[in-house]
Design a protein around this motif. Structure first.
Motif, PDB file in Angstrom:
ATOM      1  N   LEU A 121       0.828  -1.201   0.000  1.00 56.72           N
ATOM      2  CA  LEU A 121       0.000   0.000   0.000  1.00 56.72           C
ATOM      3  C   LEU A 121       0.862   1.251   0.000  1.00 56.72           C
ATOM      4  O   LEU A 121       1.810   1.365   0.770  1.00 56.72           O
ATOM      5  N   CYS A 122       0.548   2.182  -0.882  1.00 53.29           N
ATOM      6  CA  CYS A 122       1.253   3.471  -0.910  1.00 53.29           C
ATOM      7  C   CYS A 122       0.693   4.367   0.184  1.00 53.29           C
ATOM      8  O   CYS A 122      -0.487   4.279   0.532  1.00 53.29           O
ATOM      9  N   MET A 123       1.565   5.228   0.713  1.00 48.26           N
ATOM     10  CA  MET A 123       1.165   6.159   1.757  1.00 48.26           C
ATOM     11  C   MET A 123       1.630   7.560   1.390  1.00 48.26           C
ATOM     12  O   MET A 123       2.647   7.732   0.734  1.00 48.26           O
ATOM     13  N   GLY A 124       0.871   8.538   1.833  1.00 54.46           N
ATOM     14  CA  GLY A 124       1.260   9.929   1.693  1.00 54.46           C
ATOM     15  C   GLY A 124       1.178  10.587   3.061  1.00 54.46           C
ATOM     16  O   GLY A 124       0.234  10.338   3.809  1.00 54.46           O
ATOM     17  N   GLU A 125       2.160  11.398   3.374  1.00 49.84           N
ATOM     18  CA  GLU A 125       2.233  12.005   4.703  1.00 49.84           C
ATOM     19  C   GLU A 125       2.411  13.518   4.599  1.00 49.84           C
ATOM     20  O   GLU A 125       2.916  14.029   3.599  1.00 49.84           O
ATOM     21  N   ILE A 126       1.976  14.199   5.625  1.00 55.29           N
ATOM     22  CA  ILE A 126       2.138  15.641   5.790  1.00 55.29           C
ATOM     23  C   ILE A 126       1.448  16.418   4.658  1.00 55.29           C
ATOM     24  O   ILE A 126       1.974  17.366   4.117  1.00 55.29           O
ATOM     25  N   PHE A 127       0.259  16.010   4.279  1.00 59.51           N
ATOM     26  CA  PHE A 127      -0.521  16.722   3.270  1.00 59.51           C
ATOM     27  C   PHE A 127      -1.195  17.927   3.924  1.00 59.51           C
ATOM     28  O   PHE A 127      -1.693  17.828   5.046  1.00 59.51           O
ATOM     29  N   TYR A 128      -1.266  19.041   3.225  1.00 60.82           N
ATOM     30  CA  TYR A 128      -2.012  20.207   3.689  1.00 60.82           C
ATOM     31  C   TYR A 128      -3.425  20.074   3.129  1.00 60.82           C
ATOM     32  O   TYR A 128      -3.635  20.139   1.911  1.00 60.82           O
ATOM     33  N   LEU A 129      -4.413  19.880   4.016  1.00 60.14           N
ATOM     34  CA  LEU A 129      -5.763  19.532   3.578  1.00 60.14           C
ATOM     35  C   LEU A 129      -6.839  20.550   3.939  1.00 60.14           C
ATOM     36  O   LEU A 129      -8.015  20.331   3.633  1.00 60.14           O
ATOM     37  N   LYS A 130      -6.476  21.638   4.572  1.00 55.59           N
ATOM     38  CA  LYS A 130      -7.470  22.604   5.039  1.00 55.59           C
ATOM     39  C   LYS A 130      -8.354  23.129   3.910  1.00 55.59           C
ATOM     40  O   LYS A 130      -9.588  23.102   4.011  1.00 55.59           O
ATOM     41  N   GLU A 131      -7.759  23.602   2.836  1.00 53.42           N
ATOM     42  CA  GLU A 131      -8.545  24.175   1.740  1.00 53.42           C
ATOM     43  C   GLU A 131      -9.411  23.128   1.046  1.00 53.42           C
ATOM     44  O   GLU A 131     -10.557  23.393   0.686  1.00 53.42           O
ATOM     45  N   LEU A 132      -8.876  21.935   0.863  1.00 50.06           N
ATOM     46  CA  LEU A 132      -9.666  20.857   0.263  1.00 50.06           C
ATOM     47  C   LEU A 132     -10.855  20.526   1.161  1.00 50.06           C
ATOM     48  O   LEU A 132     -11.983  20.379   0.684  1.00 50.06           O
ATOM     49  N   ALA A 133     -10.612  20.427   2.463  1.00 50.25           N
ATOM     50  CA  ALA A 133     -11.687  20.108   3.410  1.00 50.25           C
ATOM     51  C   ALA A 133     -12.770  21.175   3.411  1.00 50.25           C
ATOM     52  O   ALA A 133     -13.969  20.863   3.444  1.00 50.25           O
ATOM     53  N   GLU A 134     -12.370  22.433   3.355  1.00 52.13           N
ATOM     54  CA  GLU A 134     -13.346  23.531   3.323  1.00 52.13           C
ATOM     55  C   GLU A 134     -14.181  23.481   2.051  1.00 52.13           C
ATOM     56  O   GLU A 134     -15.398  23.678   2.082  1.00 52.13           O
ATOM     57  N   ASP A 135     -13.540  23.213   0.925  1.00 52.18           N
ATOM     58  CA  ASP A 135     -14.249  23.114  -0.347  1.00 52.18           C
ATOM     59  C   ASP A 135     -15.228  21.934  -0.334  1.00 52.18           C
ATOM     60  O   ASP A 135     -16.377  22.074  -0.773  1.00 52.18           O
ATOM     61  N   CYS A 136     -14.772  20.799   0.165  1.00 45.92           N
ATOM     62  CA  CYS A 136     -15.642  19.620   0.225  1.00 45.92           C
ATOM     63  C   CYS A 136     -16.835  19.860   1.141  1.00 45.92           C
ATOM     64  O   CYS A 136     -17.963  19.480   0.821  1.00 45.92           O
ATOM     65  N   ASP A 137     -16.607  20.517   2.268  1.00 45.55           N
ATOM     66  CA  ASP A 137     -17.692  20.820   3.197  1.00 45.55           C
ATOM     67  C   ASP A 137     -18.688  21.795   2.567  1.00 45.55           C
ATOM     68  O   ASP A 137     -19.897  21.651   2.745  1.00 45.55           O
ATOM     69  N   ALA A 138     -18.185  22.763   1.809  1.00 42.58           N
ATOM     70  CA  ALA A 138     -19.052  23.781   1.205  1.00 42.58           C
ATOM     71  C   ALA A 138     -20.009  23.194   0.167  1.00 42.58           C
ATOM     72  O   ALA A 138     -21.182  23.567   0.119  1.00 42.58           O
ATOM     73  N   ASP A 139     -19.514  22.274  -0.664  1.00 49.02           N
ATOM     74  CA  ASP A 139     -20.397  21.746  -1.712  1.00 49.02           C
ATOM     75  C   ASP A 139     -20.882  20.319  -1.434  1.00 49.02           C
ATOM     76  O   ASP A 139     -21.673  19.771  -2.201  1.00 49.02           O
ATOM     77  N   GLY A 140     -20.418  19.715  -0.345  1.00 51.88           N
ATOM     78  CA  GLY A 140     -20.870  18.373   0.008  1.00 51.88           C
ATOM     79  C   GLY A 140     -20.305  17.272  -0.867  1.00 51.88           C
ATOM     80  O   GLY A 140     -20.740  16.127  -0.795  1.00 51.88           O
ATOM     81  N   ILE A 141     -19.321  17.610  -1.682  1.00 52.45           N
ATOM     82  CA  ILE A 141     -18.710  16.612  -2.570  1.00 52.45           C
ATOM     83  C   ILE A 141     -17.310  16.312  -2.051  1.00 52.45           C
ATOM     84  O   ILE A 141     -16.451  17.187  -2.016  1.00 52.45           O
ATOM     85  N   TYR A 142     -17.098  15.070  -1.631  1.00 54.83           N
ATOM     86  CA  TYR A 142     -15.845  14.664  -1.006  1.00 54.83           C
ATOM     87  C   TYR A 142     -15.004  13.768  -1.896  1.00 54.83           C
ATOM     88  O   TYR A 142     -14.121  13.073  -1.431  1.00 54.83           O
ATOM     89  N   GLU A 143     -15.289  13.782  -3.170  1.00 53.11           N
ATOM     90  CA  GLU A 143     -14.484  13.006  -4.106  1.00 53.11           C
ATOM     91  C   GLU A 143     -13.930  13.936  -5.177  1.00 53.11           C
ATOM     92  O   GLU A 143     -14.505  14.980  -5.472  1.00 53.11           O
ATOM     93  N   PHE A 144     -12.811  13.525  -5.770  1.00 51.89           N
ATOM     94  CA  PHE A 144     -12.078  14.393  -6.686  1.00 51.89           C
ATOM     95  C   PHE A 144     -11.077  13.564  -7.465  1.00 51.89           C
ATOM     96  O   PHE A 144     -10.816  12.401  -7.126  1.00 51.89           O
ATOM     97  N   PHE A 145     -10.507  14.155  -8.492  1.00 48.81           N
ATOM     98  CA  PHE A 145      -9.404  13.527  -9.215  1.00 48.81           C
ATOM     99  C   PHE A 145      -8.132  13.797  -8.420  1.00 48.81           C
ATOM    100  O   PHE A 145      -7.832  14.943  -8.092  1.00 48.81           O
TER     101      PHE A 145
END
Length: 167
Positions: A121-145
Motif C-alpha cells: 500500500l502506498c502512503m502519503g504524509e504531511i498533506f495540507y488539507l485545510k482548503e480541500l476540506a473547506e471546499d468539500c464541506d461547502a459543496d458536500g462533494i468529497y471526491e475528486f481527481f
C-alpha cells in the motif's frame, strides 16, 4: 499515482479543529463517517484522511511538534480496513500516518511494517488539507481527481510529491 480521491475529514466529523494527542481512528468511525456523508469507496481509491494536524502546526508555529503530532492518526487495525476496501493509497496530514506512540512496544512504526512490504500500500504524509476540506464541506462533494506523481528515483522506496486534488 492518479485516480479517484476521497476525503475523510475526521476532524470535521468529530467537530474539532484537530485530533488530540493519543487519539487513533477506528474502523467503525471510518465506516460511520462514510455512511453519514454518503461516501462510496471503490477499489483503487486514494483515501485522504484529515486530522487537522498541519493546521495545528501552522497555527502554533511549532514544526518540531509534527512527529509528536502523529499521536492522532491511523490505528494499526486500520490495516484491515485498507485491505478490505482495496484502496490504492492512504494519505494524511500527519507525519507517519500511524498513531504514535505506537500501539505496541514490540516494533517501531508497525503500521509501516505491514502496509508497505506486506500489503504494497502506498502512503502519503504531511498533506495540507485545510482548503480541500473547506471546499468539500461547502459543496458536500468529497471526491475528486487525485494526482501525485513521484520523482523517478532509482531503487527508491519513497519520493516527495506535489499532490493535487481536482474537483
Amino acid at each position: 499515482m492518479v485516480g479517484r480521491g476521497v476525503l475523510l475529514d475526521i476532524a470535521r466529523f468529530r467537530g474539532v479543529d484537530w485530533l488530540q494527542d493519543g487519539e487513533g481512528i477506528s474502523n467503525d468511525e471510518l465506516e460511520q463517517m462514510r455512511k453519514d456523508q454518503e461516501r462510496r469507496h471503490r477499489a483503487r481509491d486514494f483515501v485522504i484522511i484529515r486530522t487537522g494536524q498541519m493546521e495545528r502546526c501552522l497555527r502554533r508555529r511549532k514544526w518540531g511538534a509534527m512527529p509528536a503530532a502523529t499521536r492522532r492518526a491511523s490505528s494499526s487495525k486500520n490495516c484491515y480496513w485498507c485491505q478490505d476496501k482495496q484502496i490504492a493509497a492512504i494519505c494524511t496530514d500527519t507525519w507517519g500516518v500511524e498513531v504514535r506512540p505506537n500501539e505496541t512496544t514490540e516494533a517501531n512504526q508497525p503500521w509501516h511494517w505491514v502496509v508497505i512490504p506486506a500489503m504494497g500500500l502506498c502512503m502519503g504524509e504531511i498533506f495540507y488539507l485545510k482548503e480541500l476540506a473547506e471546499d468539500c464541506d461547502a459543496d458536500g462533494i468529497y471526491e475528486f481527481f487525485f494526482c501525485g506523481p513521484p520523482l523517478i528515483i532509482t531503487a527508491g522506496t519513497g519520493s516527495p510529491i506535489n499532490p493535487q486534488a481536482i474537483k
